[in-house]
Motif scaffolding. Structure first.
Motif, PDB file in Angstrom:
ATOM      1  N   LEU A  12      -0.883 -12.152  -4.684  1.00 29.93           N
ATOM      2  CA  LEU A  12      -0.019 -12.876  -4.486  1.00 29.93           C
ATOM      3  C   LEU A  12       0.187 -13.873  -5.465  1.00 29.93           C
ATOM      4  N   ASN A  13      -0.826 -14.290  -6.348  1.00 29.41           N
ATOM      5  CA  ASN A  13      -0.911 -15.006  -7.284  1.00 29.41           C
ATOM      6  C   ASN A  13       0.227 -14.393  -8.617  1.00 29.41           C
ATOM      7  N   GLU A  14      -0.185 -13.041  -8.754  1.00 30.73           N
ATOM      8  CA  GLU A  14       0.684 -12.450  -9.709  1.00 30.73           C
ATOM      9  C   GLU A  14       2.037 -12.467  -9.417  1.00 30.73           C
ATOM     10  N   ILE A  15       2.453 -12.446  -8.129  1.00 36.29           N
ATOM     11  CA  ILE A  15       4.088 -12.552  -7.764  1.00 36.29           C
ATOM     12  C   ILE A  15       4.428 -13.875  -7.884  1.00 36.29           C
ATOM     13  N   PHE A  16       3.517 -14.881  -7.217  1.00 38.65           N
ATOM     14  CA  PHE A  16       3.935 -16.356  -7.169  1.00 38.65           C
ATOM     15  C   PHE A  16       3.029 -17.088  -8.036  1.00 38.65           C
ATOM     16  N   ASP A  17       3.602 -17.374  -9.241  1.00 41.09           N
ATOM     17  CA  ASP A  17       2.612 -18.239 -10.355  1.00 41.09           C
ATOM     18  C   ASP A  17       2.870 -19.775  -9.930  1.00 41.09           C
ATOM     19  N   GLU A  18       2.373 -20.605 -10.382  1.00 39.90           N
ATOM     20  CA  GLU A  18       2.118 -22.136 -10.264  1.00 39.90           C
ATOM     21  C   GLU A  18       3.625 -22.674 -10.078  1.00 39.90           C
ATOM     22  N   THR A  19       4.527 -22.066 -10.890  1.00 38.39           N
ATOM     23  CA  THR A  19       6.059 -22.494 -10.801  1.00 38.39           C
ATOM     24  C   THR A  19       6.447 -22.260  -9.541  1.00 38.39           C
TER      25      THR A  19
ATOM     26  N   GLY B 142       1.230 -11.442   2.433  1.00 42.03           N
ATOM     27  CA  GLY B 142       2.350 -10.422   1.884  1.00 42.03           C
ATOM     28  C   GLY B 142       1.558  -9.234   2.042  1.00 42.03           C
ATOM     29  N   THR B 143       2.347  -7.995   2.096  1.00 41.99           N
ATOM     30  CA  THR B 143       1.703  -6.751   2.208  1.00 41.99           C
ATOM     31  C   THR B 143       2.421  -5.610   1.135  1.00 41.99           C
ATOM     32  N   ARG B 144       1.697  -4.554   0.615  1.00 43.55           N
ATOM     33  CA  ARG B 144       2.413  -3.681  -0.174  1.00 43.55           C
ATOM     34  C   ARG B 144       2.822  -2.742   0.869  1.00 43.55           C
ATOM     35  N   VAL B 145       3.844  -1.898   0.689  1.00 44.98           N
ATOM     36  CA  VAL B 145       4.413  -0.888   1.452  1.00 44.98           C
ATOM     37  C   VAL B 145       4.091   0.379   1.015  1.00 44.98           C
ATOM     38  N   ASN B 146       3.262   1.118   1.539  1.00 49.99           N
ATOM     39  CA  ASN B 146       2.847   2.761   1.188  1.00 49.99           C
ATOM     40  C   ASN B 146       3.896   3.636   1.921  1.00 49.99           C
TER      41      ASN B 146
ATOM     42  N   LEU C 155       7.265  -6.009  13.871  1.00 49.70           N
ATOM     43  CA  LEU C 155       5.834  -6.359  13.433  1.00 49.70           C
ATOM     44  C   LEU C 155       5.591  -7.784  13.928  1.00 49.70           C
ATOM     45  N   ARG C 156       4.447  -7.986  14.594  1.00 44.55           N
ATOM     46  CA  ARG C 156       3.732  -9.340  14.925  1.00 44.55           C
ATOM     47  C   ARG C 156       2.391  -9.455  14.167  1.00 44.55           C
ATOM     48  N   LEU C 157       2.378 -10.617  13.566  1.00 40.63           N
ATOM     49  CA  LEU C 157       1.001 -10.782  12.686  1.00 40.63           C
ATOM     50  C   LEU C 157      -0.014 -11.703  13.565  1.00 40.63           C
ATOM     51  N   ARG C 158      -1.118 -11.630  13.055  1.00 39.60           N
ATOM     52  CA  ARG C 158      -2.263 -12.720  13.837  1.00 39.60           C
ATOM     53  C   ARG C 158      -2.676 -13.385  12.656  1.00 39.60           C
ATOM     54  N   PRO C 159      -2.126 -14.644  12.588  1.00 45.64           N
ATOM     55  CA  PRO C 159      -2.012 -15.584  11.441  1.00 45.64           C
ATOM     56  C   PRO C 159      -3.681 -16.058  11.280  1.00 45.64           C
ATOM     57  N   ALA C 160      -4.277 -16.511  11.994  1.00 45.32           N
ATOM     58  CA  ALA C 160      -5.627 -16.984  11.951  1.00 45.32           C
ATOM     59  C   ALA C 160      -6.471 -15.969  11.206  1.00 45.32           C
ATOM     60  N   ASN C 161      -6.187 -14.727  11.690  1.00 45.19           N
ATOM     61  CA  ASN C 161      -7.040 -13.700  10.731  1.00 45.19           C
ATOM     62  C   ASN C 161      -6.698 -13.458   9.222  1.00 45.19           C
ATOM     63  N   TRP C 162      -5.484 -13.521   8.933  1.00 42.14           N
ATOM     64  CA  TRP C 162      -5.004 -13.601   7.714  1.00 42.14           C
ATOM     65  C   TRP C 162      -5.431 -14.699   6.812  1.00 42.14           C
ATOM     66  N   ILE C 163      -5.623 -16.008   7.431  1.00 37.46           N
ATOM     67  CA  ILE C 163      -6.198 -16.847   6.693  1.00 37.46           C
ATOM     68  C   ILE C 163      -7.523 -16.658   6.365  1.00 37.46           C
ATOM     69  N   ASN C 164      -8.394 -16.498   7.497  1.00 40.49           N
ATOM     70  CA  ASN C 164      -9.875 -16.260   7.500  1.00 40.49           C
ATOM     71  C   ASN C 164     -10.443 -15.113   6.582  1.00 40.49           C
ATOM     72  N   SER C 165      -9.500 -14.004   6.447  1.00 44.86           N
ATOM     73  CA  SER C 165      -9.783 -12.922   5.881  1.00 44.86           C
ATOM     74  C   SER C 165      -9.376 -13.022   4.176  1.00 44.86           C
ATOM     75  N   GLY C 166      -8.868 -14.340   3.773  1.00 39.14           N
ATOM     76  CA  GLY C 166      -8.583 -14.645   2.447  1.00 39.14           C
ATOM     77  C   GLY C 166      -7.349 -13.929   2.121  1.00 39.14           C
ATOM     78  N   TYR C 167      -6.178 -13.872   3.000  1.00 35.60           N
ATOM     79  CA  TYR C 167      -5.031 -13.139   2.603  1.00 35.60           C
ATOM     80  C   TYR C 167      -3.830 -14.037   2.646  1.00 35.60           C
ATOM     81  N   ALA C 168      -4.139 -15.149   2.817  1.00 34.16           N
ATOM     82  CA  ALA C 168      -2.824 -16.302   2.952  1.00 34.16           C
ATOM     83  C   ALA C 168      -3.139 -17.425   2.060  1.00 34.16           C
ATOM     84  N   ILE C 169      -2.185 -18.222   1.542  1.00 39.81           N
ATOM     85  CA  ILE C 169      -2.273 -19.167   0.705  1.00 39.81           C
ATOM     86  C   ILE C 169      -1.322 -20.200   1.391  1.00 39.81           C
ATOM     87  N   GLN C 170      -2.201 -21.500   1.372  1.00 36.83           N
ATOM     88  CA  GLN C 170      -1.310 -22.460   2.011  1.00 36.83           C
ATOM     89  C   GLN C 170      -0.383 -23.120   1.041  1.00 36.83           C
ATOM     90  N   ILE C 171       0.953 -23.251   1.264  1.00 34.26           N
ATOM     91  CA  ILE C 171       1.799 -23.930   0.163  1.00 34.26           C
ATOM     92  C   ILE C 171       2.088 -25.168   0.449  1.00 34.26           C
TER      93      ILE C 171
END
Length: 268
Positions: free
Chosen positions: A11-18, A171-175, A216-232
């Motif tokens: 995610l940080n490669e797509i969204f830098d600090e700016t 986010g996800t990549r689409v295979n 598609l519906r997500l389970r947000p807490a699992n994304w956060i707890n698994s290290g797949y989400a960044i708080q903006i």
């Protein structure tokens, strides 16, 4: 899986600090500029048009806007990647963080227009395997088209999770080549749940008869707890309840505008 979660490093490669500062500014502005409630009135849900969220990400990462109509992505960087942007609402746990209840829905493929085939009839006849096969073809054709047109190396789904006044990025990549491995998980008379779309701990895909789309519906807490989400953003507060008619009738609009301006100027 068709959808593979992006790590925080990815995610940080797509969204830098700016990029994150751009998102943070737009999120803060969106909260502050929601219409005020009257004193004693129940809190209103926060509303941000999908087109605005797409524009947040476009402004944050650059690229070309291509999301008009039923195009499968909103932004492309030719010869690099395409992005489909989605904002999903999340319920809160007792600590005010996203819970693991399913988020709001995101449409992955909405247009069902195949000559000679009636989706309602397929549901009535119990043709669930045929339904899934048709949606696999729809999704594959849409994503393959945009990938070939812009010579994209990758396609991403970028999700902005809104939990109250807090925003998280994931986010996800689409295979694309995995689309044909999507199958029936279970079904009802009006919908088909699919497997192979996303890890079941992170979300669930479903084909709706009435909406004629794959969601598609997500389970947000699992994304956060698994290290797949960044708080903006961190709980931006809207202005206090007020009566705008009273403000204007009593020549207080200048002070109101100054307060709004000062809120936008505050450092995060």
């Amino acid at each position: 899986m068709i959808l593979e979660p992006l790590t925080n490093d990815e995610l940080n490669e797509i969204f830098d600090e700016t990029s994150k500062k751009v998102l943070r500014f737009y999120m803060k502005k969106a909260i502050i500029l929601q219409p005020e409630i009257l004193p004693g009135q129940n809190i209103l849900p926060i509303q941000v048009p999908k087109e605005h969220v797409e524009q947040w990400v476009l402004q944050a990462i650059g690229g070309e806007p291509v999301g008009a109509g039923s195009f499968p992505v909103d932004i492309v960087k030719p010869n690099q990647f395409g992005v489909d942007v989605k904002m999903l609402s999340c319920s809160l746990d007792l600590n005010g963080m996203p819970s693991n209840s399913e988020s709001g829905e995101a449409s992955l493929a909405q247009k069902f227009d195949i000559e000679g085939i009636n989706l309602d009839n397929l549901f009535e006849e119990g043709g669930y395997e045929r339904i899934v096969d048709l949606w696999k073809n729809i999704l594959y054709e849409k994503l393959s088209y945009v990938s070939n047109k812009f010579q994209l190396e990758k396609i991403y789904y970028i999700f902005i999770l809104r939990a109250g006044n807090n925003f998280f990025l994931c986010g996800t990549r689409v295979n694309i080549n995995e689309i044909q491995n999507m199958n029936i998980e279970r079904y009802t008379k009006k919908s088909v749940f699919v497997s192979g779309l996303i890890d079941s701990t992170l979300g669930q895909g479903k084909i709706y008869q009435s909406k004629k789309r794959l969601e598609l519906r997500l389970r947000p807490a699992n994304w956060i707890n698994s290290g797949y989400a960044i708080q903006i953003s961190k709980n931006y507060q809207h202005t206090i309840p007020l009566n705008m008619r009273y403000i204007i009738e009593n020549n207080m609009l200048y002070d109101y505008k100054r307060d709004i301006y000062n809120l936008l100027l505050e450092e995060d």
